[in-house]
Every structure is written in C-alpha cells, then in structure tokens.
Scaffold this active site. Structure first.
Site, PDB file in Angstrom:
ATOM      1  N   HIS A  28      59.567  -8.183  19.923  1.00 38.30           N
ATOM      2  CA  HIS A  28      58.597  -7.516  19.057  1.00 38.30           C
ATOM      3  C   HIS A  28      57.250  -7.347  19.741  1.00 38.30           C
ATOM      4  O   HIS A  28      56.923  -8.058  20.697  1.00 38.30           O
ATOM      5  CB  HIS A  28      58.410  -8.321  17.774  1.00 38.30           C
ATOM      6  CG  HIS A  28      57.843  -9.692  18.011  1.00 38.30           C
ATOM      7  ND1 HIS A  28      56.503  -9.919  18.219  1.00 38.30           N
ATOM      8  CD2 HIS A  28      58.453 -10.896  18.118  1.00 38.30           C
ATOM      9  CE1 HIS A  28      56.314 -11.218  18.436  1.00 38.30           C
ATOM     10  NE2 HIS A  28      57.481 -11.827  18.379  1.00 38.30           N
ATOM     11  N   TRP A  69      49.055 -13.368  15.237  1.00 40.79           N
ATOM     12  CA  TRP A  69      49.004 -14.757  15.694  1.00 40.79           C
ATOM     13  C   TRP A  69      49.160 -14.892  17.194  1.00 40.79           C
ATOM     14  O   TRP A  69      48.641 -15.818  17.784  1.00 40.79           O
ATOM     15  CB  TRP A  69      50.053 -15.597  14.963  1.00 40.79           C
ATOM     16  CG  TRP A  69      49.575 -16.044  13.622  1.00 40.79           C
ATOM     17  CD1 TRP A  69      48.589 -15.474  12.888  1.00 40.79           C
ATOM     18  CD2 TRP A  69      50.057 -17.150  12.873  1.00 40.79           C
ATOM     19  NE1 TRP A  69      48.428 -16.160  11.712  1.00 40.79           N
ATOM     20  CE2 TRP A  69      49.310 -17.188  11.673  1.00 40.79           C
ATOM     21  CE3 TRP A  69      51.044 -18.117  13.091  1.00 40.79           C
ATOM     22  CZ2 TRP A  69      49.537 -18.158  10.691  1.00 40.79           C
ATOM     23  CZ3 TRP A  69      51.265 -19.076  12.119  1.00 40.79           C
ATOM     24  CH2 TRP A  69      50.508 -19.092  10.927  1.00 40.79           C
ATOM     25  N   ARG A  94      57.695  -8.791  12.095  1.00 43.83           N
ATOM     26  CA  ARG A  94      57.197  -8.281  13.376  1.00 43.83           C
ATOM     27  C   ARG A  94      58.324  -7.686  14.231  1.00 43.83           C
ATOM     28  O   ARG A  94      58.110  -6.695  14.946  1.00 43.83           O
ATOM     29  CB  ARG A  94      56.428  -9.357  14.150  1.00 43.83           C
ATOM     30  CG  ARG A  94      57.191 -10.642  14.471  1.00 43.83           C
ATOM     31  CD  ARG A  94      56.212 -11.754  14.828  1.00 43.83           C
ATOM     32  NE  ARG A  94      56.790 -12.982  15.348  1.00 43.83           N
ATOM     33  CZ  ARG A  94      57.144 -14.030  14.610  1.00 43.83           C
ATOM     34  NH1 ARG A  94      57.031 -13.983  13.285  1.00 43.83           N
ATOM     35  NH2 ARG A  94      57.628 -15.127  15.187  1.00 43.83           N
ATOM     36  N   GLU A 100      62.886 -16.023  15.557  1.00 46.43           N
ATOM     37  CA  GLU A 100      62.256 -16.796  16.621  1.00 46.43           C
ATOM     38  C   GLU A 100      62.617 -18.275  16.459  1.00 46.43           C
ATOM     39  O   GLU A 100      63.024 -18.728  15.393  1.00 46.43           O
ATOM     40  CB  GLU A 100      60.740 -16.592  16.555  1.00 46.43           C
ATOM     41  CG  GLU A 100      59.896 -17.355  17.552  1.00 46.43           C
ATOM     42  CD  GLU A 100      60.325 -17.157  19.004  1.00 46.43           C
ATOM     43  OE1 GLU A 100      61.501 -17.449  19.306  1.00 46.43           O
ATOM     44  OE2 GLU A 100      59.501 -16.745  19.841  1.00 46.43           O
ATOM     45  N   ARG A 101      62.468 -19.019  17.523  1.00 47.21           N
ATOM     46  CA  ARG A 101      62.628 -20.470  17.451  1.00 47.21           C
ATOM     47  C   ARG A 101      61.634 -21.028  16.437  1.00 47.21           C
ATOM     48  O   ARG A 101      60.479 -20.608  16.396  1.00 47.21           O
ATOM     49  CB  ARG A 101      62.347 -21.018  18.835  1.00 47.21           C
ATOM     50  CG  ARG A 101      62.129 -22.513  18.904  1.00 47.21           C
ATOM     51  CD  ARG A 101      61.541 -22.862  20.252  1.00 47.21           C
ATOM     52  NE  ARG A 101      61.166 -24.263  20.296  1.00 47.21           N
ATOM     53  CZ  ARG A 101      60.543 -24.826  21.305  1.00 47.21           C
ATOM     54  NH1 ARG A 101      60.219 -24.105  22.373  1.00 47.21           N
ATOM     55  NH2 ARG A 101      60.224 -26.099  21.261  1.00 47.21           N
ATOM     56  N   HIS A 102      62.091 -21.975  15.631  1.00 49.99           N
ATOM     57  CA  HIS A 102      61.194 -22.583  14.637  1.00 49.99           C
ATOM     58  C   HIS A 102      60.321 -23.641  15.325  1.00 49.99           C
ATOM     59  O   HIS A 102      60.845 -24.504  16.028  1.00 49.99           O
ATOM     60  CB  HIS A 102      62.027 -23.209  13.520  1.00 49.99           C
ATOM     61  CG  HIS A 102      61.232 -23.513  12.289  1.00 49.99           C
ATOM     62  ND1 HIS A 102      60.231 -24.462  12.258  1.00 49.99           N
ATOM     63  CD2 HIS A 102      61.270 -22.981  11.048  1.00 49.99           C
ATOM     64  CE1 HIS A 102      59.698 -24.491  11.045  1.00 49.99           C
ATOM     65  NE2 HIS A 102      60.317 -23.611  10.289  1.00 49.99           N
ATOM     66  N   TYR A 103      59.020 -23.567  15.139  1.00 46.33           N
ATOM     67  CA  TYR A 103      58.119 -24.474  15.843  1.00 46.33           C
ATOM     68  C   TYR A 103      57.758 -25.742  15.061  1.00 46.33           C
ATOM     69  O   TYR A 103      56.822 -26.460  15.425  1.00 46.33           O
ATOM     70  CB  TYR A 103      56.847 -23.756  16.296  1.00 46.33           C
ATOM     71  CG  TYR A 103      56.956 -23.230  17.710  1.00 46.33           C
ATOM     72  CD1 TYR A 103      57.328 -21.917  17.953  1.00 46.33           C
ATOM     73  CD2 TYR A 103      56.744 -24.063  18.804  1.00 46.33           C
ATOM     74  CE1 TYR A 103      57.461 -21.437  19.245  1.00 46.33           C
ATOM     75  CE2 TYR A 103      56.877 -23.602  20.103  1.00 46.33           C
ATOM     76  CZ  TYR A 103      57.240 -22.285  20.319  1.00 46.33           C
ATOM     77  OH  TYR A 103      57.383 -21.810  21.602  1.00 46.33           O
ATOM     78  N   HIS A 159      63.000 -11.818  19.212  1.00 44.10           N
ATOM     79  CA  HIS A 159      61.838 -12.625  19.574  1.00 44.10           C
ATOM     80  C   HIS A 159      62.027 -13.259  20.954  1.00 44.10           C
ATOM     81  O   HIS A 159      63.127 -13.319  21.481  1.00 44.10           O
ATOM     82  CB  HIS A 159      61.644 -13.724  18.536  1.00 44.10           C
ATOM     83  CG  HIS A 159      61.509 -13.188  17.142  1.00 44.10           C
ATOM     84  ND1 HIS A 159      60.302 -13.037  16.510  1.00 44.10           N
ATOM     85  CD2 HIS A 159      62.455 -12.740  16.266  1.00 44.10           C
ATOM     86  CE1 HIS A 159      60.507 -12.530  15.295  1.00 44.10           C
ATOM     87  NE2 HIS A 159      61.801 -12.339  15.123  1.00 44.10           N
ATOM     88  N   GLY A 160      60.931 -13.788  21.472  1.00 41.07           N
ATOM     89  CA  GLY A 160      60.953 -14.389  22.802  1.00 41.07           C
ATOM     90  C   GLY A 160      62.092 -15.367  22.991  1.00 41.07           C
ATOM     91  O   GLY A 160      62.898 -15.243  23.928  1.00 41.07           O
TER      92      GLY A 160
END
Lengths: 288, 322
Positions: free
Chosen positions: A42, A47, A93, A120-123, A215-216
């Site tokens: 994306h 952020w 996104r 995305e990976r959950h942080y 996502h990354g």
C-alpha cells in the site's frame, strides 16, 4: 538395426533439429513463464508519515500515499497489465491502493477479495506508538529485535485494548482463536501462506491473472516463500510502498527469475530503477 | 373534522391493520453525477467517470447513511460501470467499511441506450421531437434505436463483456444491436436480484444496491409492484439512499415517510429531494418546455413525461411538497 530403432533414432534427430531440447538435453529444463503475478504494498499512510507502529490499526492513506497509489496504477497501465482478480487485506490503506490500481488500469469491475489473512503483521503492544519514542524508551536494540527478529513478537495486547481485533467489528465473524494479540514475521507467515496455498495459488494455476495489494510484512511472507529467502535475510528486506512488484511464474508456480530483479527478490519492480533502489534504502532509515 | 380523523376512531382503525414486521433491509441508490450527466448526455452502457461533484455526492450519501443510523451496510452491489463502482467504493469508505464485499455485475448496468449513448439529450429532443424522445426515455417496452453497424447485445471488443454472448442477453431482447427496452433491463436485473441480492438480504445482510436510474426503476417495478403507467413518474434522484424494509416474504413494508408509488423512504427531507428531482426535470434535461397537460402525477417542477437514463422525473418528486 531394427526398423523400430531406426525410426526412434530418426525421431530423436528430428526433435533435435527443431530445437526440442526438453527431449534430448541433459540440463534441467528451466520453467517457462506461464503466469504473471503482481504484488503491491500500500501507499504511505498517515502513520507511516508520523513514524508510528501501525499493524492492524486501520489508518488511511496520506495524500502522498494516495498519489503514490495512483502513480503505481499508471505504471501498471503503461505496462498493459490485465487482471482477472484482485486480493487485498481488510485494511483500508491496502484496499484503497487496490482500488487505485484497478481504476488506473480501467478494470474497476473486477472481483476484489478482501482477506484478513493478508493484513499487516500485528504489532501487539507497540501498535500506535511512535518509533523514535519507543527507541528512546526501550533502547534501539530491543526495538530492532521487535521489528526485525523473525520470530520474537512485540509484547502481547490485553484483550481489553482498543487494538485487540476482538474489539473491532471487522473481525466479528473470525474464530476467536485466530485473533492475534501480537505477531512476529513467523506467525504472520503462518496465516499468509495457507491462504496463498488454499485460495490464491489454485486460481493462478487455473489461469487467472492476479494482483495482490497488501502490506510490508504480509508481502515479505509471500516473497520469502516464492523466492526461497532465508529467515535472517527476509527480516532485513524492505519492500517500498506503492511500487508494483511483478513475478513471472511457471506452470508449477515456481518463480522464473527476471533479469531486472533486485536480490534477494527474483521479481522486478516497475518504474525508474534508480528511484526504486532509493526507496528501498529509504524504508531502512525509519528507525536509524 | 371527519369521522376517521377523530383520535379514537383513528386508533381503532389502526389496530385493525395487521402489523407487518420488517425483517430485511435493502437500500437502493443511484450513482453520483458522471461527466455525461453534467454534459446532459444519454449514457446507458457508455462508461464515463464520476465528476468531482459526483464524488462529493457519493460522500454525501455515505454521510446520510451514517446520520440516519444506517451505516451498518454489510454488502454493496454495483454494476460494471465505473460511475456505479466508484460511488460504491466512496460510500464504503465513508462508512468506514472499505473491507465489505463490493460485488460487480453487468446485470445492474443501466438500461442500454443504443444509438443515443453519448448524444446530448437536448439535441436528440430537437432532432426527433419530444414525443419520440420521451418514448425512448420513459416507455416500458420500446427500446431506443439500435447502434448502426453493430451486431449483438454486448459491446464487441469491450473486455468487460468478453465472456458474454447473446445467450446471456435477456430473453425478451428483440435482437436490436446494443439496445434494450426497460422490460429487457428488468428481466436481467431481476435475475441478479433473485440469484445474488435477495439471498444475501434473506441471510440478514443489509444490502446496498448502487446502480442507475432506469435499472433501479425496473427493479422497483417488480419489487414494489408499480404499474407501467405509474412507473413513468417514478424518479430516482442521484446519490440519495432509498431504504426498503422487507417482510419475511421479501415484500416491502410501507414506510411512514414513503412518497408516491414507492413504499420506501428517502434519507433526505422533502426539500432536499425536491431540489435533486428538479435537476432531473425535463427542462433541465432536455432544454425544452414541456406542456402541463403532459404532467402525470403531481404538479410543479418541469411537468410531464419522464426521464431516460436518469430515470428522473418531473412531478413525482414535488409530490412531497404537497
């Protein structure tokens, strides 16, 4: 020599003369590119710009990110990329980036499949925190471990947290045991790859041309698998935002390496290659 | 004071009505302004994008849904045409629901307008006269003229329809190239309704159908039992959600705020609706004065007849003002 032997010999010679080396060559045949797969991370989010850990937080694209996504779509249009199906995550996104790609390539009517497995990976407990602040608080080493370790996750969220997916309507239909309180790249891969195998790969094999806007880290999981990238290398791999990444796959869905690929990837980025390299470097600077 | 307006009598009468329970919800909405709408062109299957105003209208529709507490849309159905799809995307985004299924289907496309697509409505009215133009815009079983030199139902060479053949065309289609009557539109749209939309609604999902003027009129004719004559006056304003509550048998439950022949309610006050309807009057659309004698239901606005691909019409809307 028997008549059969003569004719077999003749056949082999005939095949050799037409260049059908697959019959007579002793080299392993290199797979022929049969399918094209496009991956795209994306565009920049509000952020990203504020340098905050995002993960499953559903932040929108920033104006710059919207612009990037439109440009990416234009690159795809210039390259005459056609698709049959688009996959994306549950996060706006990525979905918006997907929509821009379809709009620019004049294919808005295609089926778009949102999949939480491509999130995305959950942080975990770092969600929402400013990266520099976190470095100041926990030290560069610890933050680097959380960000770049393959299998060490950030601190888990409490289920009462606003960032716990169980408190988000979007995931109401998900089995509770699938809801992460934190993730590492390893655990991200554990939900991305089964989805790839069960849902995406079969459609590619069936001849559908797929674009995945994600996502990354979910894309890292995918390219780790596609390109056979080792754990200690994948954690340092930066995938630039809104830059279409094109893979040619053979009939067995093995990657056919592209001449313009930037190692360790075997797919190629579209666009000005110098600018692409600069952007890859740029992502690395986020926690320097 | 009449007898029935006496409070006790009214109450007694009300109690005698069987209470029909609303069980399912389907919201219809016409896309925002496209560049062709802005230019006053017939559109049909032509595929112009939303104008800047159209994108704003789409956002407004999303805001209306939220304001009226109807933001919990579960699925969006759109056509193959970008003005519908973009409106659907914008509404999903406005609702904070970008991730919900947005399903595209050609059967929600606007009624085909054949040789008229892309032409200025004003020019067509001048060239062919009001009566014939209105026949093309408003009749139930007359199709606009075929595209000269073309063959078949689907636009040849358009990759969107590459997998479709005349066998997929509505059964009632008369065979005229790239054009259809409202009846044909209804045939294909209703198939989609039965196959995809109604089952989702029955499963308890709030469905939002973002489509086009005439295809919505065609669907509502069947869903809401509107006769062909009354249908001529049904006017679907751009980007105003039209909310249907359906009973267990998927029949509309008449809303308290329902207007005219439709059982549904618009998420807008009568003034806002009238303003949008006025944009679609014959004067606004065709640049012609339409004699009052032609006005069918309700006065004001642009008088009679009704609107082609915008499905908008004159009197219908201003009935609300009465």
């Amino acid at each position: 020599m028997s008549m059969a032997a003569v004719s077999r010999l003749g056949l082999r010679r005939a095949l050799q003369s037409t260049g059908r080396r697959t019959f007579t060559s002793s080299k392993a045949a290199l797979g022929e590119a049969k399918h094209t797969l496009v991956l795209i991370r994306h565009g920049r989010s509000e952020w990203n710009d504020a340098n905050r850990f995002t993960g499953w937080y559903d932040v929108a694209l920033s104006p710059a990110g919207e612009k990037e996504a439109v440009e990416a779509g234009k690159l795809l249009k210039q390259g005459n990329f056609k698709f049959d199906l688009a996959y994306t995550s549950y996060l706006r996104r990525a979905i918006k980036t997907c929509w821009h790609a379809l709009e620019q390539t004049d294919q808005m009517h295609l089926p778009v499949v949102p999949a939480w497995q491509l999130n995305e990976r959950h942080y975990g407990g770092l969600t929402g925190l400013d990266k520099q602040e976190t470095v100041a608080k926990h030290g560069k080493e610890q933050v680097l471990v959380w960000r770049r370790s393959y299998d060490i996750p950030p601190p888990a969220l409490d289920t009462s947290s606003e960032h716990y997916p169980g408190n988000d309507d979007k995931y109401a239909a998900l089995p509770r045991d699938k809801l992460p309180r934190t993730e590492s790249l390893a655990t991200t891969l554990e939900r991305v790859l089964p989805y790839w195998e069960a849902e995406i790969a079969p459609r590619i094999r069936a001849g559908e041309r797929v674009i995945i806007a994600a996502h990354g880290n979910s894309l890292r999981a995918l390219v780790k698998h596609l390109d056979g990238i080792p754990e200690d290398v994948i954690t340092g791999l930066n995938i630039p935002t809104a830059t279409p990444l094109v893979y040619e796959l053979d009939a067995d869905l093995k990657v056919v390496p592209h001449a313009d690929a930037i190692a360790p990837l075997q797919g190629r980025y579209l666009g000005d290659q110098a600018a692409v390299r600069a952007r890859i470097e740029g992502v690395a600077n986020q926690t320097k | 004071m009449t007898l029935s307006s006496h409070p006790e009598v009214a109450e007694a009468l009300a109690l005698e009505q069987p209470t029909v329970e609303a069980k399912y919800r389907v919201i219809f909405m016409r896309h925002g302004e496209s560049t062709y709408n802005a230019e006053g062109r017939f559109i049909g299957w032509a595929d112009p994008p939303l104008s800047a105003l159209g994108e704003e209208e789409a956002r407004g529709a999303g805001q209306l849904l939220r304001e009226y507490g109807l933001g919990d849309v579960d699925e969006i159905f759109v056509s193959y045409l970008k003005r519908s799809i973009k409106t659907g995307w914008i509404v999903a985004e406005e609702l904070g629901r970008s991730h919900i299924p947005v399903s595209s289907d050609w059967r929600l496309n606007e009624q085909m307008y054949g040789a008229l697509e892309g032409l200025l409505k004003r020019d067509v009215a001048r060239e062919h006269g009001l009566e014939l133009t209105q026949k093309w815009r408003r009749s139930y079983d007359i199709a606009p003229p075929a595209v000269p030199g073309a063959r078949g139902y689907f636009p040849a060479g358009d990759p969107k329809y590459a997998d479709l053949t005349d066998d997929d065309a509505p059964e009632s289609w008369c065979g005229s190239a790239r054009t259809e009557s409202l009846k044909d539109t209804q045939a294909r749209a209703w198939r989609l309704w039965k196959e995809r939309i109604a089952p989702r609604a029955r499963a308890g999902r709030t469905c939002l159908v973002v489509a086009h003027g005439n295809v919505i009129r065609a669907l509502l004719k069947r869903l809401d039992g509107v006769g062909a004559e009354r249908l001529r006056d049904v006017c679907i304003p751009r980007a105003v959600p039209l909310v249907y509550e359906l009973d267990a048998d998927m029949r509309p439950v008449r809303a308290a705020q329902a207007m005219g022949p439709l059982s549904a309610r618009y998420l807008a006050n009568p003034g806002q609706i009238a303003a949008r309807m006025k944009l679609e009057s014959n004067e606004a659309q065709l640049g012609l004065h339409v004699p009052d004698a032609e006005a069918a239901g309700g006065g004001g606005g642009g008088g009679g007849g009704s609107g082609g691909d915008s499905g908008i019409e004159s009197g219908g809307g201003t009935a609300a003002a009465a």
